[in-house]
Scaffold this motif. Structure first.
Motif, mmCIF file in Angstrom:
data_model
loop_
_atom_site.group_PDB
_atom_site.id
_atom_site.type_symbol
_atom_site.label_atom_id
_atom_site.label_comp_id
_atom_site.label_asym_id
_atom_site.label_seq_id
_atom_site.Cartn_x
_atom_site.Cartn_y
_atom_site.Cartn_z
ATOM 1 N N TRP A 1 -9.858 -5.776 -6.941
ATOM 2 C CA TRP A 1 -8.442 -5.446 -7.161
ATOM 3 C C TRP A 1 -7.873 -6.301 -8.297
ATOM 4 O O TRP A 1 -7.152 -5.800 -9.169
ATOM 5 N N HIS B 1 0.823 -1.205 0.000
ATOM 6 C CA HIS B 1 0.000 0.000 0.000
ATOM 7 C C HIS B 1 0.863 1.264 0.000
ATOM 8 O O HIS B 1 0.333 2.360 0.126
ATOM 9 N N ASP B 2 2.168 1.110 -0.115
ATOM 10 C CA ASP B 2 3.099 2.242 -0.059
ATOM 11 C C ASP B 2 3.764 2.409 -1.426
ATOM 12 O O ASP B 2 4.650 1.647 -1.801
ATOM 13 N N ASP C 1 -5.537 1.359 -4.137
ATOM 14 C CA ASP C 1 -6.146 2.663 -3.854
ATOM 15 C C ASP C 1 -7.447 2.843 -4.637
ATOM 16 O O ASP C 1 -8.475 3.250 -4.082
ATOM 17 N N LEU C 2 -7.419 2.525 -5.930
ATOM 18 C CA LEU C 2 -8.580 2.753 -6.789
ATOM 19 C C LEU C 2 -9.783 1.891 -6.410
ATOM 20 O O LEU C 2 -10.931 2.343 -6.493
ATOM 21 N N VAL D 1 -0.229 -1.230 -5.884
ATOM 22 C CA VAL D 1 -0.539 -0.102 -5.000
ATOM 23 C C VAL D 1 -1.632 0.774 -5.604
ATOM 24 O O VAL D 1 -2.571 1.186 -4.912
ATOM 25 N N ARG D 2 -1.499 1.045 -6.907
ATOM 26 C CA ARG D 2 -2.480 1.887 -7.582
ATOM 27 C C ARG D 2 -3.864 1.255 -7.544
ATOM 28 O O ARG D 2 -4.861 1.923 -7.223
ATOM 29 N N CYS D 3 -3.942 -0.034 -7.843
ATOM 30 C CA CYS D 3 -5.228 -0.722 -7.822
ATOM 31 C C CYS D 3 -5.790 -0.848 -6.404
ATOM 32 O O CYS D 3 -7.012 -0.814 -6.206
ATOM 33 N N ALA E 1 -7.067 -0.959 -0.133
ATOM 34 C CA ALA E 1 -6.214 -0.400 0.923
ATOM 35 C C ALA E 1 -7.057 0.153 2.064
ATOM 36 O O ALA E 1 -6.774 -0.096 3.243
ATOM 37 N N ALA E 2 -8.126 0.905 1.722
ATOM 38 C CA ALA E 2 -8.987 1.489 2.749
ATOM 39 C C ALA E 2 -9.732 0.397 3.517
ATOM 40 O O ALA E 2 -9.872 0.477 4.751
ATOM 41 N N ARG F 1 -7.317 -1.285 5.991
ATOM 42 C CA ARG F 1 -7.069 -0.460 7.186
ATOM 43 C C ARG F 1 -8.262 -0.496 8.130
ATOM 44 O O ARG F 1 -8.100 -0.605 9.354
ATOM 45 N N GLY G 1 -10.352 0.503 -3.438
ATOM 46 C CA GLY G 1 -10.719 0.562 -2.031
ATOM 47 C C GLY G 1 -10.147 -0.561 -1.193
ATOM 48 O O GLY G 1 -10.457 -0.685 -0.005
#
Length: 260
Positions: A165, A47-48, A212-213, A208-210, A217-218, A221, A215
């Motif tokens: 994803w 995620h970084d 984020d796009l 990482v991009r996917c 990663a969110a 968390r 959700g």
């Protein structure tokens, strides 16, 4: 605790263990808790973006870990000992089978035990004050941490986000069903890489991009925080006791390290 505080406790325990081993006639060298500072544990995927752009999935760390393992002074020292001395050194470090055995039943039902007369046990006894209490709460807390990760990965919201994803990755030319599968594709090459290749960097960046796009990663968390809160609420006495033992140990560790 902060990483610096964890490093301090590690160094103090190593010094106490080293002193104990010396008294028992054996040598020991102090090694760092984090020998490769950039190395990371990735239980839920990447995620970084900044880390991924430099290290990819961390495939180059495999060779570094193996090099450190082979050059470890304690490992090399043990190999120079005769069979008899090696067994005595192991007994000195970890304890003898005829010693008292400490045991704890984890929340998963597994019984974990250790001997209480080795130098590792003696160092922890001096550092944390109550060896039995420290062994109990640290073992249970570690098991609960592993359990929390499994709960996150098995949650329907997580598996649904992983599916989305995966579709995002396929649109970018990467056919992986999960972040774990993507990482394994670059980590299972026998540890021959000295630096991540272009494909690894591109794949990691896309992950990482996917994440984020879509959700993912969110969602990760949120779930990690949710299950973490539930775990702490259900086992508050364990975490409170562990925190208190660590706090007291930090005071002893600072005095020990500062005194040399």
């Amino acid at each position: 605790m902060t990483e610096r505080e964890k490093d301090l406790l590690h160094e103090a325990e190593q010094r106490l263990t080293q002193s104990c081993m010396r008294e028992r006639g054996f040598q020991m060298w102090i090694t760092p808790r984090r020998p490769i500072l950039q190395d990371r544990d990735l239980p839920y995927g990447l995620h970084d973006a900044r880390w991924a752009s430099v290290h990819g999935y961390g495939s180059a760390f495999i060779a570094q870990r193996e090099k450190l393992r082979k050059s470890d002074p304690n490992r090399r020292y043990f190999t120079t000992l005769s069979a008899g001395d090696r067994q005595r050194a192991v007994d000195a470090l970890h304890g003898r089978t005829r010693a008292e055995r400490l045991e704890v039943v984890t929340p998963t039902g597994m019984t974990v035990g250790r001997f209480d007369d080795g130098c590792t046990a003696e160092a922890q006894r001096q550092l944390y004050g109550d060896l039995r209490a420290w062994f109990t709460v640290s073992t249970v807390a570690r098991t609960l941490d592993e359990q929390r990760r499994r709960q996150v990965i098995n949650d329907r919201a997580f598996t649904k986000a992983v599916g989305t994803w995966s579709h995002c990755m396929k649109e970018r030319g990467f056919t992986y069903d999960s972040p774990g599968q993507a990482r394994a594709a670059f980590m299972n090459d026998g540890g021959t890489r000295t630096a991540p290749g272009r494909k690894e960097i591109r794949t990691a960046a896309a992950e990482v991009r996917c994440a984020d796009l879509t959700g993912l990663a969110a969602t990760t968390r949120l779930l990690d925080e949710r299950y973490g809160d539930r775990t702490r609420d259900a086992h508050r006495s364990v975490f409170n006791k562990k925190s208190q033992l660590e706090k007291d140990a930090l005071t002893r560790a600072r005095a020990l390290v500062e005194s040399g």
